[in-house]
Motif scaffolding. Structure first.
Motif, short mmCIF file in Angstrom:
data_model
loop_
_atom_site.label_atom_id
_atom_site.label_comp_id
_atom_site.label_asym_id
_atom_site.label_seq_id
_atom_site.Cartn_x
_atom_site.Cartn_y
_atom_site.Cartn_z
N ARG A 8 2.22 9.48 -5.99
CA ARG A 8 2.77 10.82 -5.79
C ARG A 8 3.83 11.14 -6.84
O ARG A 8 3.92 12.26 -7.34
N MET A 9 4.65 10.16 -7.18
CA MET A 9 5.67 10.38 -8.20
C MET A 9 5.02 10.68 -9.55
O MET A 9 5.48 11.55 -10.29
N SER A 10 3.94 10.00 -9.83
CA SER A 10 3.22 10.27 -11.08
C SER A 10 2.70 11.70 -11.11
O SER A 10 2.74 12.38 -12.14
N GLN A 11 2.20 12.17 -9.94
CA GLN A 11 1.71 13.54 -9.85
C GLN A 11 2.82 14.55 -10.08
O GLN A 11 2.64 15.55 -10.78
N SER A 12 4.04 14.28 -9.50
CA SER A 12 5.18 15.17 -9.70
C SER A 12 5.60 15.23 -11.16
O SER A 12 5.90 16.31 -11.69
N GLN A 13 5.59 14.06 -11.84
CA GLN A 13 5.93 14.04 -13.26
C GLN A 13 4.91 14.82 -14.07
O GLN A 13 5.26 15.55 -15.02
N LYS A 14 3.64 14.72 -13.67
CA LYS A 14 2.59 15.46 -14.36
C LYS A 14 2.80 16.97 -14.21
O LYS A 14 2.69 17.74 -15.17
N GLU A 15 3.13 17.40 -12.95
CA GLU A 15 3.36 18.82 -12.71
C GLU A 15 4.56 19.32 -13.50
O GLU A 15 4.55 20.43 -14.04
N TYR A 16 5.61 18.50 -13.56
CA TYR A 16 6.79 18.91 -14.34
C TYR A 16 6.43 19.09 -15.81
O TYR A 16 6.84 20.07 -16.45
N ARG A 66 0.84 -1.21 0.00
CA ARG A 66 0.00 0.00 0.00
C ARG A 66 0.87 1.25 0.00
O ARG A 66 0.58 2.22 -0.72
N ILE A 67 1.95 1.24 0.79
CA ILE A 67 2.84 2.41 0.85
C ILE A 67 3.52 2.64 -0.49
O ILE A 67 3.62 3.77 -0.99
N LYS A 68 3.99 1.54 -1.13
CA LYS A 68 4.66 1.67 -2.43
C LYS A 68 3.71 2.24 -3.47
O LYS A 68 4.10 3.09 -4.29
N ASN A 69 2.46 1.78 -3.47
CA ASN A 69 1.49 2.30 -4.44
C ASN A 69 1.21 3.78 -4.22
O ASN A 69 1.05 4.55 -5.18
N ARG A 70 1.16 4.18 -2.93
CA ARG A 70 0.91 5.58 -2.61
C ARG A 70 2.07 6.46 -3.10
O ARG A 70 1.88 7.52 -3.69
N VAL A 71 3.32 6.00 -2.85
CA VAL A 71 4.50 6.74 -3.31
C VAL A 71 4.53 6.83 -4.83
O VAL A 71 4.85 7.87 -5.41
N LYS A 72 4.17 5.73 -5.48
CA LYS A 72 4.15 5.71 -6.95
C LYS A 72 3.16 6.74 -7.49
O LYS A 72 3.42 7.44 -8.47
#
Length: 769
Positions: free
Chosen positions: A216-224, A208-214
């Motif tokens: 968030r990373m997707s959101q950061s890539q989207k913002e970039y 569950r933690i790994k999926n949550r971090v993933k």
């Protein structure tokens, strides 16, 4: 359980060896190496037991688990670091009954443990469920390959199967030990299943933690991606790239600012790093803030000293009345600084009661030298980072207060005031006083390093001044780097001059009172000094003068017919109410069992009327008044002196046998300590037991010895000023303090009578009637 046997012992820190399992262990402790050597030279068998605490280096029997395993040594491999890698095969569970240390090696008496009998159906069911759980575990963790899994589940023996599965789990050593402790094979299998289920639950949480971090990373890539699109749109619309313009501006400032080469190199490296960072990242903000601090510091900017000794003397006299010795020392310092520019200046520390002008004196020094002035309050500072700064890895990191003050000053040679340095503290966040050593030491402050800047800052040209009320709380290494200049309290006449020349004009100006509207007479000021303030400085006096002017302004505003108000002593009492203080607190001219002493406090001198009462008892001495250890010892010494000289004073011996003596120092809520009340306590005790009145209008100070000698004390000037304020004109002091009488202001010295004594007999003759 069956037969007993004796084996050498190897305590294990973090591994449990199961029966039927082959396990590698590392042996390094001398006792364990010796045990291994004995096993190798005999039948290659030894006893292994897990330590309860892995950090214990020399375990005793209580530090080891009782249940362990008898094992056989299969192979030894010496390692280059002196340890031995040993391949061990577990043979059988065993219980340790006794542990002995013999010839630097552990030997244990153990009993081999047999498994309890269990129902065959229960064992078959337990085996089936254990294999099913292990299959799920192997499938989800991917830690057990298919070949190993097939080998394990082929075992028909439940005990062997349980140990084989347990040895492939990733759990704590104490969990393995709990499996080894169980005698029933079915219960043991259930314990292993419980450990498997716990592991599977932890795996679910981890996923569950790994999926949550993933996510968030997707959101950061989207913002970039969106930021890059926004930059492209702005470029098409012809808008200037503000981010690039900012970087170019920083680069230009780095080239223009005259800074040390090492600092410039560091700034250029950080700038290069900044160019390749995305504008919206957190790291970009950190590097940008760091560069802003670098370019905002006055690296090689210095103000030119305008040292005119006559002008400096005029400034000091204009801003401060009295304080002749501190002014003289300051003028000496400025003279030497004018004579030699390369001289490393000492750190000046102004010590004195509140309100005597320590902080304003430092500001006057800056005015006299033509330097910038910065002040840093040290009161309550407990975090070392406030001095040295935070490391840039912390969120919201900033440079220390020293670097911030240098930026505020705009030059590398300001007059830097560290105010209230005796109020500095320390706790788990570090010791700020120790951090100040580098900044205040003339031998090393040319390379002061701030944790945030991570580069050297030259503080050798800074004129550091510190202030304190007391030296007792300043750490010795810090005090060693400072030259102490004491500022004692003011006399009544000095306070009158200060009020007339400084305080009254200042308050009239602040209240915007027109000239001639309000006048404060000398009688009113003396009324305030004598009956409304009790201090060494003039801070409370200034507040009372402000109160008089406010009330006078109110009267002018409410009654337009009044054009001028003259504030005298009567109007002062009318405005401020009844008098707050008596003259010094001396209640009686002559009284039995009471003597007037002088005390030094960090707020100036003070009077103590020490009281002694005599009542029937068994010869005990009772001491009260919130006294420190030194003062309690002085009381005992004074009692012994009086007792030993009682016959000379005509005091019968029964007074010390049949009566208790109670000595009290008033104001019991105020802590008091020090040896200088010795002769006062002895006088009060002698007055009570001899039934002779003591002259309370004679104040005294001096340490007393068991032989009745009177020793030198400190703070004589402050004590004499306190006596003078209280209206006392006779002071008894040790003859060794004669040299300190020159420090007392001449007008006070001429108004006082000093009795210099060397023994208590002389004190007795002067005070007792």
């Amino acid at each position: 359980m069956s037969q007993k046997e004796r084996f050498t012992v190897i305590p294990l820190r973090d591994v449990v060896v199961f029966p039927h399992m082959i396990t590698p262990i590392f042996v390094g402790r001398p006792r364990s190496v010796k045990a291994l050597h004995i096993a190798n030279t005999t039948d290659k068998r030894l006893f292994l037991s897990l330590q309860k605490d892995a950090a214990t280096d020399n375990p005793a029997q209580a530090d080891l688990n009782e249940t362990g395993v008898v094992a056989r040594v299969l192979q030894n491999l010496p390692l280059p670091d002196g340890n031995v890698k040993v391949l061990i095969e577990g043979i059988k569970r065993a219980k340790m009954t006794n542990l002995n240390l013999d010839d630097d090696c552990f030997f244990a008496d153990v009993e081999l443990i047999e498994d309890e009998q269990a129902d065959s159906k229960d064992m078959d069911t337990a085996r089936f469920m254990l294999v099913k759980n292990f299959e799920t575990y192997a499938g989800q963790t991917k830690r057990v390959n298919q070949e190993l899994f097939n080998n394990i589940i082929q075992s028909e023996n439940l005990t062997r199967l349980t140990f084989m599965i347990a040895s492939n789990l990733k759990v704590k050593a104490q969990d393995f030990q709990s499996v080894l402790d169980i005698n029933n094979p079915v219960e043991r299998a259930e314990k292993v299943m419980e450990l498997i289920q716990t592991e599977l639950e932890l795996l679910k949480i981890d996923d569950r933690i790994k999926n949550r971090v993933k996510a968030r990373m997707s959101q950061s890539q989207k913002e970039y991606y969106l930021n890059e699109q926004m930059k492209a749109i702005q470029k098409e619309m012809g808008k200037e790239d503000d981010y690039k313009a900012d970087i170019d501006e920083i680069e230009q400032k780095i080239k223009e600012i005259d800074m040390p080469e090492m600092v410039k190199d560091r700034a250029e490296k950080e700038l290069k790093k900044l160019r390749f960072m995305p504008p919206m990242s957190a790291e970009t903000t950190v590097v940008r803030n760091y560069l802003d601090w670098i370019i905002s510091l006055p690296w090689n900017i210095k103000t030119e000293d305008i040292i005119d000794i006559k002008h400096a003397e005029e400034v000091l006299n204009k801003d401060h009345y009295g304080l002749e010795k501190p002014k003289e020392r300051i003028l000496e310092f400025l003279s030497v600084r004018k004579y030699s520019d390369n001289m490393k200046g000492s750190i000046i520390c102004f010590v004195g009661p509140p309100g005597v002008g320590k902080t304003s004196l430092a500001r006057s020094i800056a005015d006299a030298m033509g330097r910038k002035f910065v002040r840093m309050s040290m009161g309550g500072v407990r975090d070392e980072a406030e001095i040295r700064g935070h490391r840039r890895t912390y969120i919201g990191a900033l440079p220390g207060k020293i670097v911030q003050s240098m930026k505020k000053a705009g030059s590398m040679n300001p007059v830097f005031l560290l105010d209230e340095i005796d109020k500095i503290g320390s706790d788990y966040r570090g010791d700020p006083a120790s951090a100040l050593l580098e900044a205040l030491d003339p031998e090393q402050n040319n390379t002061f390093t701030d944790h945030y800047l991570e580069t050297e800052l030259d503080l050798s040209k800074v004129f550091f001044i510190t202030t304190a009320n007391s030296l007792e709380t300043i750490p010795a290494p810090l005090l060693d780097r400072m030259e102490v200049i004491r500022l004692s309290g003011y006399t009544e006449q000095e306070k009158l001059h200060i009020a007339r020349g400084f305080l009254i004009p200042k308050e009239l100006k602040e209240h915007n009172v027109e000239e001639g509207k309000i006048t404060v007479t000398d009688n009113a000021v003396m009324e305030l000094i004598t009956y409304y303030t009790k201090e060494a400085g003039v801070r409370s006096l200034e507040r009372n003068i402000a109160s008089l002017i406010r009330k006078s302004v109110k009267k002018l505003v409410t009654d337009e017919s009044i054009e001028h108000i003259e504030v005298d002593d009567k109007i002062t009492r009318q405005y401020l109410g009844p008098r707050k203080f008596r003259i010094g607190g001396v209640y009686e001219d002559e009284e039995m069992g009471v003597a007037t002493g002088l005390a030094w406090t960090q707020y100036g001198g003070d009077l103590l009327q020490i009281e002694v009462a005599l009542f029937e008892g068994s010869g005990k001495l009772i001491v009260t008044g919130h006294l420190g250890d030194v003062m309690k010892e002085s009381a005992n010494i004074a009692y012994s002196v009086v007792k030993s000289t009682a016959s000379d004073a005509g005091v019968p011996a029964y007074k010390f046998k049949d009566f208790d003596i109670h000595l009290h120092v008033p104001e019991g809520a105020v802590p008091k300590d020090g040896p200088s009340a010795g002769i006062t306590m002895a006088t009060a005790i002698l007055s009570a037991v001899s039934e002779k009145k003591a002259n309370c209008k004679i104040a005294m100070t001096g340490e007393i010895t068991l032989r009745g000698k009177v020793l030198q004390i400190g703070g004589l000037k402050e004590k004499v000023l306190a006596a003078h304020r209280a209206g006392i004109r006779t002071v008894i002091c040790p003859i060794e303090n004669e040299k300190d009488l020159t420090d007392i202001p001449e007008d006070v010295r001429n108004d006082m009578e000093f009795k210099l004594v060397s023994t208590f007999d002389e004190v007795r003759a002067l005070v007792l009637k």
